[in-house]
Design a protein around this motif. Structure first.
Motif, mmCIF file in Angstrom:
data_model
loop_
_atom_site.group_PDB
_atom_site.id
_atom_site.type_symbol
_atom_site.label_atom_id
_atom_site.label_comp_id
_atom_site.label_asym_id
_atom_site.label_seq_id
_atom_site.Cartn_x
_atom_site.Cartn_y
_atom_site.Cartn_z
ATOM 1 N N UNK A 112 0.655 -0.967 0.043
ATOM 2 C CA UNK A 112 0.036 -0.003 -0.125
ATOM 3 C C UNK A 112 0.826 1.198 -0.086
ATOM 4 N N UNK A 113 1.810 1.404 0.616
ATOM 5 C CA UNK A 113 2.688 2.340 0.768
ATOM 6 C C UNK A 113 3.079 2.695 -0.886
ATOM 7 N N UNK A 130 10.654 -0.005 0.090
ATOM 8 C CA UNK A 130 11.440 0.403 1.383
ATOM 9 C C UNK A 130 12.678 0.099 1.218
ATOM 10 N N UNK A 131 13.305 -0.181 2.651
ATOM 11 C CA UNK A 131 14.726 -0.331 2.839
ATOM 12 C C UNK A 131 14.797 -1.497 3.902
ATOM 13 N N UNK A 132 15.704 -2.170 3.581
ATOM 14 C CA UNK A 132 16.095 -3.153 4.432
ATOM 15 C C UNK A 132 16.939 -2.673 5.651
ATOM 16 N N UNK A 133 16.580 -2.687 6.753
ATOM 17 C CA UNK A 133 17.500 -2.014 7.852
ATOM 18 C C UNK A 133 18.855 -2.873 8.260
ATOM 19 N N UNK A 134 19.644 -2.403 8.919
ATOM 20 C CA UNK A 134 20.568 -3.246 9.557
ATOM 21 C C UNK A 134 20.208 -3.797 10.935
ATOM 22 N N UNK A 135 20.371 -4.809 11.053
ATOM 23 C CA UNK A 135 20.294 -5.880 12.308
ATOM 24 C C UNK A 135 21.488 -5.772 13.069
ATOM 25 N N UNK A 174 10.882 6.809 -2.502
ATOM 26 C CA UNK A 174 10.593 7.131 -1.078
ATOM 27 C C UNK A 174 11.664 7.700 -0.223
ATOM 28 N N UNK A 175 12.899 7.333 -0.287
ATOM 29 C CA UNK A 175 13.949 7.515 0.601
ATOM 30 C C UNK A 175 14.924 8.767 -0.093
ATOM 31 N N UNK A 218 9.676 4.422 6.009
ATOM 32 C CA UNK A 218 9.631 3.121 6.732
ATOM 33 C C UNK A 218 8.359 2.334 6.963
ATOM 34 N N UNK A 219 7.348 2.936 6.288
ATOM 35 C CA UNK A 219 5.974 2.412 6.582
ATOM 36 C C UNK A 219 6.113 0.781 6.139
#
Length: 412
Positions: A43-44, A287-292, A338-339, A363-364
């Motif tokens: 949806x984003x 979107x983006x894949x954040x660091x973990x 988006x970013x 980040x939605x």
């Protein structure tokens, strides 16, 4: 027309345009007109692209006059001649294509009824949760195909019983191409009015598949919403469209087609416009894949993490391909996402969009999950604003600045 700049990308010096059909003529000159790519992102992305198309409409870039194999206008923007979409982008593109014949264009080439025909139904869809319900039904009723629930929702709320033949023809609008990925052939499977199929199995001419099914296949996110299964008649495939070698035009490839999200292959929807058009606009709602710090060790969490990494890498490679080609003058056009930091366009009259706030929108989660109206407003506003900045910086510097955001409150 200007070219976007995006830093030094030495690794792409030898980048070559891709071929997306083995039968294409690699020496064919690029065509005038604009190809628009709409990424995936649930949806984003659906709402982000809605805002971008809203602005393109205001700038007269959806205009109806035909520009196929003709010289582009001497001044001002060219016309959109192809819209290629993936996943969440296909929800918006599919409805725009379905309503295209009903759009009323004024003397400035602006569709005056774009709001009620396209914006309002998409916003109503964003007020519904589809994925969790479908997955729950699949768990409680394992004999049911989860993808069928998504198809039914698209049919009920947006597309009815419309088929691919209800999209505009090349003579009265852009060609809409909705992209999925074949789990069998590893190739991009394309849905459009003239044909559907992939380059290894071949094409079905003038398909009458339901538009709801095509949109669901384009967005069949693995592992829960995938696969979407098609059961065409093998005899419907055109034998002249199969490749000379490595052809898969035989059963079960032609009788039991299993498709997953188009983003698995190409999350920007780039490939189906790249071979044909000189000017390409890329709207990236991904979107983006954040660091973990400590990725999960369990099988399910690790699998989910790896799927996100695959998606991130595919999107990054496609993005680099597009931007490097603008830099090297292989293509014209622009990218917005988006970013994106809107300040990078260095456009004094750009709408106010603080990067910290737009990153919150970016980040939605990538879901088909109900969004409150305020979040919808902000994502649409963001797509509208960043598209405007990109177009006025790199495509049409003569275009007027917008009076303001579509909705009050800006990007939050």
């Amino acid at each position: 027309m200007a070219y976007i700049s995006a830093g030094n990308l030495d690794a792409t010096k030898n980048l070559q345009p891709v071929r997306y059909l083995e039968t294409d003529d690699p020496n064919r000159p690029l065509l005038p007109g604009i190809g628009l790519c709409l990424s995936g992102g649930g949806y984003r992305a659906m709402l982000f692209h809605l805002g971008a198309i809203w602005r393109l409409n205001e700038l007269g870039m959806l205009r109806k006059e035909i520009l196929v194999n003709k010289a582009p206008p001497a001044t001002g923007p060219q016309r959109l001649v192809r819209i290629s979409s993936v996943s969440g982008g296909s929800i918006t593109a599919g409805l725009l294509g379905l309503k295209w014949k009903s759009l009323n264009f004024d003397s400035a080439n602006v569709a005056t009824n774009f709001g009620p025909l396209v914006v309002e139904p998409i916003r109503a869809m964003a007020g519904l949760t589809l994925d969790a319900k479908a997955i729950l039904l699949g768990i409680l009723s394992p004999w049911k195909n989860i993808a069928d629930e998504i198809v039914a929702a698209h049919r009920k709320h947006l597309y009815g019983r419309a088929t691919l033949q209800d999209l505009p023809s090349d003579s009265d609008g852009p060609r809409f191409v909705l992209n999925a990925t074949s789990l069998q052939t590893k190739a991009l499977w394309r849905f459009s009015k003239p044909f559907m199929g992939d380059y290894r199995v071949g094409l079905i001419r003038n398909p009458t598949l339901e538009l709801a099914m095509a949109v669901a296949a384009s967005g069949a996110s693995p592992p829960f919403l995938s696969p979407v299964e098609l059961t065409p008649r093998p005899a419907d495939f055109d034998p002249t469209t199969a490749p000379l070698k490595d052809s898969l035009q035989f059963e079960p490839y032609t009788s039991d087609v299993r498709l997953t999200d188009g983003g698995v292959y190409d999350n920007l929807g780039l490939e189906t416009v790249w071979k044909s058009y000189q000017t390409i606009l890329v709207s990236d709602g991904g979107g983006a894949t954040d660091d973990e710090k400590k990725p999960g060790k369990g099988w399910l969490r690790q699998t989910y993490r790896v799927l996100n990494l695959f998606d991130y890498q595919v999107g990054s490679l496609r993005k680099r391909q597009a931007i490097a080609s603008y830099q090297m003058h292989l293509r014209q056009g622009t990218y917005w996402g988006m970013r994106t930091d809107i300040c990078d366009y260095k456009l004094p009259t750009a709408l106010l969009c603080p990067h910290k706030r737009t990153l919150v929108l970016a980040n939605t989660p990538t879901r088909l999950k109900k969004m409150d109206p305020q979040l919808q407003d902000r994502i649409i506003n963001w797509g509208y604003a960043v598209c405007d900045a990109a177009i006025r910086t790199h495509v049409d510097p003569t275009a007027p600045a917008p009076a303001g955001f579509p909705y009050p409150g800006g990007v939050g």
